[in-house]
Write an enzyme that holds these catalytic residues in place. Structure first.
Site, PDB file in Angstrom:
ATOM      1  N   SER A 263       0.599  -1.129  -0.072  1.00 28.32           N
ATOM      2  CA  SER A 263      -0.207   0.048   0.029  1.00 28.32           C
ATOM      3  C   SER A 263       0.916   1.073  -0.296  1.00 28.32           C
ATOM      4  CB  SER A 263      -0.578   0.314   1.165  1.00 28.32           C
ATOM      5  OG  SER A 263       0.025   0.166   2.644  1.00 28.32           O
ATOM      6  N   ASP A 264       0.613   1.830  -0.932  1.00 30.23           N
ATOM      7  CA  ASP A 264       0.890   3.017   0.005  1.00 30.23           C
ATOM      8  C   ASP A 264       0.655   4.037   1.384  1.00 30.23           C
ATOM      9  OD1 ASP A 264       2.437   6.044  -0.521  1.00 30.23           O
ATOM     10  OD2 ASP A 264       1.263   6.304  -2.005  1.00 30.23           O
ATOM     11  N   TRP A 265       1.468   4.597   1.457  1.00 31.83           N
ATOM     12  CA  TRP A 265       1.449   5.245   2.743  1.00 31.83           C
ATOM     13  C   TRP A 265       0.069   5.955   3.494  1.00 31.83           C
ATOM     14  CZ3 TRP A 265       5.126   2.914   1.987  1.00 31.83           C
ATOM     15  CH2 TRP A 265       6.437   2.163   2.407  1.00 31.83           C
TER      16      TRP A 265
END
Length: 741
Positions: A263-265
């Site tokens: 996931s992106d942050w």
């Protein structure tokens, strides 16, 4: 724990047959990888499985300590290894061994049009990451340059899916050859920054597959990337970090991706969707993954205790969890558990040489009237502009670095032209911030004088100079080239247009060096004889730019995007399709990609527009001549390849490089198709008077379009035309051929 890990590695090093027989399968390197994965999986507890699929700190996730799997460390970014931060804070950790070499931003790499430079880039970055103990670099980025207002365009590889595909593959191969995983981002349709968590992209299947997915597909099916990062935005009303169509159907089923989806942050929003829709490893910070809540809240992540509770309550089996863990174990064996990794190096001479060479090959000479460049031993040089003294490695979001050194343009020019008197005038004020995320800038940017005073000073000094070199453009500050915000205008900020007009009137020998990852409006272009696109080129910026201005290096960069005269030439803006429309509840923006497949030169070709500078444009200090184009056959079947050959001659007096570009035009189709599309290119280096035969090969895919009704690529029999030249608006060599049934 440390003693246990050492003991396990000692066990691995034992070479006797008897010792090998007692090795657990998951540690025995002689066993097939998938068998080792299954054995390790069978030994893991539920808590251990849950632990490895989510973060434990800002940039790390846990291994399996009991079994000897070390923690897994990631790091930004695609241009250099980001400095370490504290465990649960964005504040710098204050280390003294985490400086790095800053490589050019990826727009510059794409502008080299040289896959060998991409391989060198990946290898060099991988060695720096290895030294720093990083198992995954969060990059490269391959989202398409849809609009010049995109805040993160500087991190990507331009507007064309074929160019981006050819450049991303060797980058990944080079990086992963060092045992460091790539994490290609941001998958997919990540073309907005301002409301990146709320944008729901509405797009045709054809545009998705023809424009926005090919570089990701090449990263998976050709480069074999070990990681993919989901994007913040939504597609078909699902966030892309847990999007069934993008992750399960396209990435994992159709492309057979066997790596890890990260996931992106803070990009994860729902536990059940994360479980079922393809997310493998959740990263972020704070309780919601990004911005708010208690510190050290990693157990509260969607794929942490909430997931464990659903399993314990019987709402989910461990089927999905085991599949995620298999992918993580596979990643561990490729990186942290790979005992064949080479040694890393940090800030080595070879890395600075690589950064310099990539920068020099990527710098683009856009205009050169009167052959003003290269500079002919001027006695008095005036350098103007804040961008001549501002560190461009600091700021811009996650691409910000702590470099060992950054040669600023003013210093590079002073060092190269030691025999000349080099003066400086500020010219404009864009950014007076002195630090970013704990990294301070090299020079004080504090300035209180007004724009009028600064322009007047620059003009007076310009009147006395033999040549004026103005460094302008954007600067990685908010609303310029920066993560988190898109640009608010196409024109230059900070009253730069006024400054340029005034300097052009004061001195006819004006060189404008544009520092940016995006195109900008140039209403004064006819008054400025020489224009150079300098990009964000990292640690060796000053030396690289000075070497091009002086003629020590003959520029050979080519634009990886169309440089518009104004936003009205860009399809997304001409159709009022950016940045989208808020829904009534003001929670989601629906952004329809109305221009479809007509991005960049595809749009300007369709509308018969003349941009400021065409896709693929770039001048040289020498001249080249292309001869007659020939093909190895005039009739082609679907399972054959077709090779075109053209002689290229350096007709000038200095050595140089030219990029030969091949575009394909479908002369009759059942669907609307672009006038032409890039399908092959090759960069060739020639001495004065030298001729080389350049061969460019295509296959059926180069003739195909994505058929939405059939859900597959189709190449229709008929007449096609190959167009060959040195820019998308300079294609003098042409050759027709047939695709037979």
């Amino acid at each position: 724990m440390k003693k246990l890990t050492i003991a396990l590695w000692s066990l691995l090093a034992t070479t006797s047959l008897q010792a090998q027989e007692v090795l657990p399968v998951y540690l025995d390197e002689s066993q097939p990888l998938e068998q080792r994965i299954e054995d390790a999986l069978s030994r893991m507890t539920l808590d251990e499985k849950i632990a490895v699929i989510h973060a434990q700190s800002k940039f790390s996730s846990p291994g399996v300590k009991r079994l000897g799997f070390p923690d897994f460390w990631t790091d930004d970014g695609p241009h250099g290894v980001r400095p370490d931060v504290l465990w649960d804070e964005w504040v710098q950790a204050g280390q003294s061994n985490d400086s790095c070499v800053a490589f050019p931003a990826l727009t510059c790499l794409a502008a080299t049009w040289n896959p060998q430079m991409a391989r060198l880039y990946g290898e060099s970055l991988g060695e720096e990451a290895l030294y720093r103990g990083k198992a995954m670099i969060l990059g490269p980025g391959v989202n398409i340059y849809r609009t010049p207002l995109g805040g993160r365009n500087f991190e990507y590889m331009g507007e064309d899916p074929w160019l981006a595909s050819r450049m991303v593959v060797p980058y990944i191969q080079g990086l992963q050859s060092k045992g460091v995983s790539a994490c290609v981002k941001h998958y997919a349709l990540n073309n907005d920054e301002e409301f990146r968590h709320q944008v729901n992209v509405v797009i045709s299947d054809r545009a998705l597959h023809e424009i926005y997915l090919p570089a990701f597909k090449a990263a998976v099916t050709e480069a074999g990337t070990w990681g993919i990062m989901g994007a913040y935005n939504l597609y078909k009303n699902q966030h892309n970090c847990h999007n069934d169509i993008l992750l399960n159907q396209i990435l994992k089923r159709d492309w057979q991706f066997d790596g890890v989806v990260v996931s992106d942050w803070g990009g994860c929003h729902n536990t059940e969707e994360a479980i079922t829709n393809g997310l493998d490893l959740e990263f972020g910070s704070w309780t919601d993954g990004l911005t708010m809540g208690a510190t050290n809240a990693y157990d509260s992540y969607y794929l942490a205790l909430p997931y464990k509770r659903l399993i314990q309550e019987g709402k989910f089996s461990t089927k999905e969890l085991d599949e995620k863990v298999r992918r993580l174990l596979r990643l561990f064996y490729r990186t942290t558990m790979n005992r064949q990794k080479p040694y890393g190096f940090l800030c080595s001479e070879s890395h600075y040489e690589a950064a310099l060479k990539i920068a020099q090959e990527g710098i683009v000479l856009l205009k050169n009237d009167r052959s003003l460049l290269p500079l002919q031993q001027p006695k008095r040089i005036l350098v103007v502009g804040e961008n001549a003294i501002k560190m461009m490695t600091v700021g811009g979001g996650s691409s910000s670095l702590k470099v060992q050194k950054e040669i600023l343009p003013l210093d590079g020019i002073r060092d190269r032209f030691k025999g000349a008197e080099v003066d400086f005038a500020r010219g404009y004020v864009g950014d007076t911030v002195q630090s970013y995320n704990g990294v301070t800038v090299g020079r004080s940017l504090y300035e209180t004088r007004s724009a009028d005073v600064l322009i007047a000073e620059a003009v007076e000094k310009a009147k006395k100079a033999d040549v004026v070199i103005l460094f302008g453009g954007l600067n990685k500050s908010n609303y310029q080239d920066c993560e988190g915000h898109d640009r608010q205008q196409y024109g230059l900020p900070y009253a730069q247009d006024r400054l340029i007009e005034a300097l052009a009137s004061a001195n006819s020998n004006l060189v404008y060096v544009n520092i940016s990852g995006n195109g900008v409006a140039m209403p004064w272009l006819s008054k400025v004889p020489a224009v150079v696109q300098g990009w964000f080129v990292g640690s060796e910026a000053g030396e690289a730019i000075a070497s091009v201005l002086a003629g020590d290096v003959n520029p050979s960069g080519k634009l990886p995007f169309t440089w518009y005269t104004g936003l009205e030439q860009c399809g997304a803006h001409a159709l009022n399709a950016f940045p989208g429309v808020w829904r009534e509840d003001h929670q989601i923006i629906d952004e329809e990609y109305k221009e479809g497949i007509y991005v960049g030169y595809r749009w300007t070709d369709k509308q018969k527009l003349k941009p400021l500078f065409a896709f693929g444009h770039g001048l040289s200090y020498t001249t080249f001549k292309l001869g007659k184009l020939s093909a190895d056959k005039q009739q082609m079947t679907a399972n054959e390849k077709l090779t075109f050959t053209i002689p290229v001659t350096n007709t000038g007096s200095v050595a140089g490089a030219e990029t030969v570009q091949l575009y394909i035009s479908d002369k009759k189709s059942s669907v609307d198709r672009p006038v032409k599309e890039l399908k092959a290119f090759q960069k060739v280096f020639l001495q004065p008077g030298e001729t080389q035969q350049v061969s460019l090969t295509i296959d059926r895919q180069a003739l195909s379009f994505y058929d939405e009704t059939r859900g597959e690529w189709v190449a229709e029999p008929g007449v096609f035309e190959a167009l060959v030249g040195t820019a998308s608006d300079n294609l003098p060599a042409r050759c027709s051929f047939n695709l037979n049934k």
